[in-house]
Design an enzyme around this catalytic site. Structure first.
Site: not given
Length: 433
Positions: A16, A40-42, A304-306, A334, A418, A227, A13
């Site tokens: 990446k 996952g990647h956003t 997962t949205g966790r 970030k 950003s 990961q 997280d």
């Protein structure tokens, strides 16, 4: 011309997705080499958001080839759903721009079911609860190592598939019987496999050969990890880890390309620290500061949205990840989340049983017992969001970055300010290093 491996240097997280997308514009081929659809990647491109789980980040760019290597465990039904979602966003995924290793292990419904059964049982038995995504990743890797998995190539031969399912279910139904749940039905699995086969088999390929051809053609190849290194099954916070190797060396084993062709390793590193799920986290902040980092950083898992746990930057852990991961330079992400904070803390060592140590221990008990030793740095009130040159950064932000470089003994190659891909300061181009 260099081939580049991108790995996370913390617990995943780290951002990446943006960095891989930023690099993929310069790459010809993007390769995913480990993990499954638990990561996952956003990507944010021109204000449009793409959420990827299995597909390499290059898939959203025209003219790029994407590869899913043999080190990935693939849920074919989840993959087809992801392809359909992208199609709705105007991205066409075809056998021309996506290749999947024919020898990759498939995730079957029995794997996700076993994953959930174990997580639920841990609460009753007192065993370790890992906090998995319940998507069958771990059980699929277990079957791969146990030599009883169904692989993509098996879908093309019904007799071979039948034998593979026999071996798979001989193991799983023994476990299910012990857990007191219904046995899995072979014919039901066979029917599901026969239904999905014509949809996924057109993507099957000898990926090792595809990559050799790409290398011979002097294509730029980008290897995309999922990961982070501290979730590596050997080098992470075991047993609170993922089920695959997340270090850069897996890019070779998980794709079929020799290690001599991996030229630059870029470690994605968040300017603070986050973690999803269970496990040790020495610098975690269970207060309003940690909550503030989570809110400003929008710290929720792509898949997962966790909510992610948040804490101060841990230089000890990152320095160790850089060593075992063979990281050449880092992409610090970030930084803008730290804007407006009066002071910042960085972990520079640990205290364990009254002694100071400069490494992250292997033992789970010791990992949980270490107490961070902090160094305090001045914060800044100005905004770093959107900065694209060093001159646009506040003096204290530059000092923070330089101090991190010193503590982790690794240079910053890229600085992200950003989620937008162009809000990036390039110090060293990994493809030209």
């Amino acid at each position: 011309m260099a081939n580049v491996v991108v790995v996370g240097s913390q617990w995943g997280d780290e951002g990446k997705g943006k960095i891989v997308d930023w690099l993929s514009e310069r790459a010809d081929v993007v390769v995913r080499f480990q993990g499954g659809h638990n990561a996952g990647h956003t990507l944010v491109i021109d204000g449009k958001v793409y959420k990827l789980s299995l597909l390499p980040s290059g898939i959203v760019r025209e003219g790029k080839k994407s590869v899913i290597g043999n080190g990935v465990v693939v849920d074919p039904w989840a993959l087809m759903n992801e392809i359909e979602r992208l199609k709705e966003q105007g991205v066409n995924v075809t056998p021309d721009n996506l290749k999947i290793a024919s020898n990759c292990t498939l995730i079957m419904p029995v794997h996700s079911e076993m994953d959930a059964l174990r997580e639920d049982a841990s609460a009753d038995t007192g065993s370790v609860k890992i906090g998995t995504t319940r998507r069958g990743i771990g059980p699929a890797y277990e079957d791969k190592v146990g030599r009883r998995s169904v692989r993509l190539c098996d879908l093309s031969n019904e007799d071979a598939l039948s034998k593979r399912l026999d071996a798979l279910l001989a193991h799983h139904n023994t476990l299910r019987k012990g857990l007191g749940v219904d046995l899995a039905d072979k014919q039901e699995l066979m029917d599901l496999c026969k239904e999905i086969a014509p949809k996924i088999l057109p993507f099957a390929s000898n990926v090792w050969s595809d990559l050799k051809d790409a290398k011979d053609a002097e294509n730029r190849i980008l290897f995309e990890g999922a990961q982070g290194i501290m979730l590596d099954v050997d080098h992470g916070t075991y047993p609170y880890v993922t089920s695959s190797h997340t270090v850069s060396g897996q890019a070779s084993a998980g794709s079929g390309m020799g290690p001599g062709d991996l030229n630059y390793v870029l470690g994605i590193t968040k300017a603070y620290t986050t973690r999803v799920g269970e496990g040790p986290f020495p610098t975690e902040l269970n207060d309003e500061v940690g909550q503030g980092l989570g809110e400003r950083g929008h710290e929720f898992g792509t898949v997962t949205g966790r909510s992610r746990r948040c804490g101060w930057f841990d230089a000890v852990m990152v320095r160790q990840a850089i060593a075992v991961g063979g990281i050449t330079g880092i992409a610090l992400t970030k930084l803008d989340v730290l804007d407006g904070m009066d002071e910042l803390k960085v972990c520079v060592g640990y205290e364990l049983n009254g002694e100071k140590i400069d490494y992250f221990p292997s033992s789970m008990e010791d990992q949980a017992a270490v107490v961070p030793i902090y160094e305090t740095l001045a914060g800044w009130s100005e905004s770093t969001e959107g900065a694209r040159t060093w001159a646009e950064l506040p003096a204290n932000a530059v000092k923070y970055v330089r101090r991190i470089e010193e503590l982790i003994d690794c240079p910053v190659a890229i600085l992200s300010t950003s989620p937008e891909r162009d809000d990036t300061i390039l110090v060293t181009d990994p493809f030209k290093a």
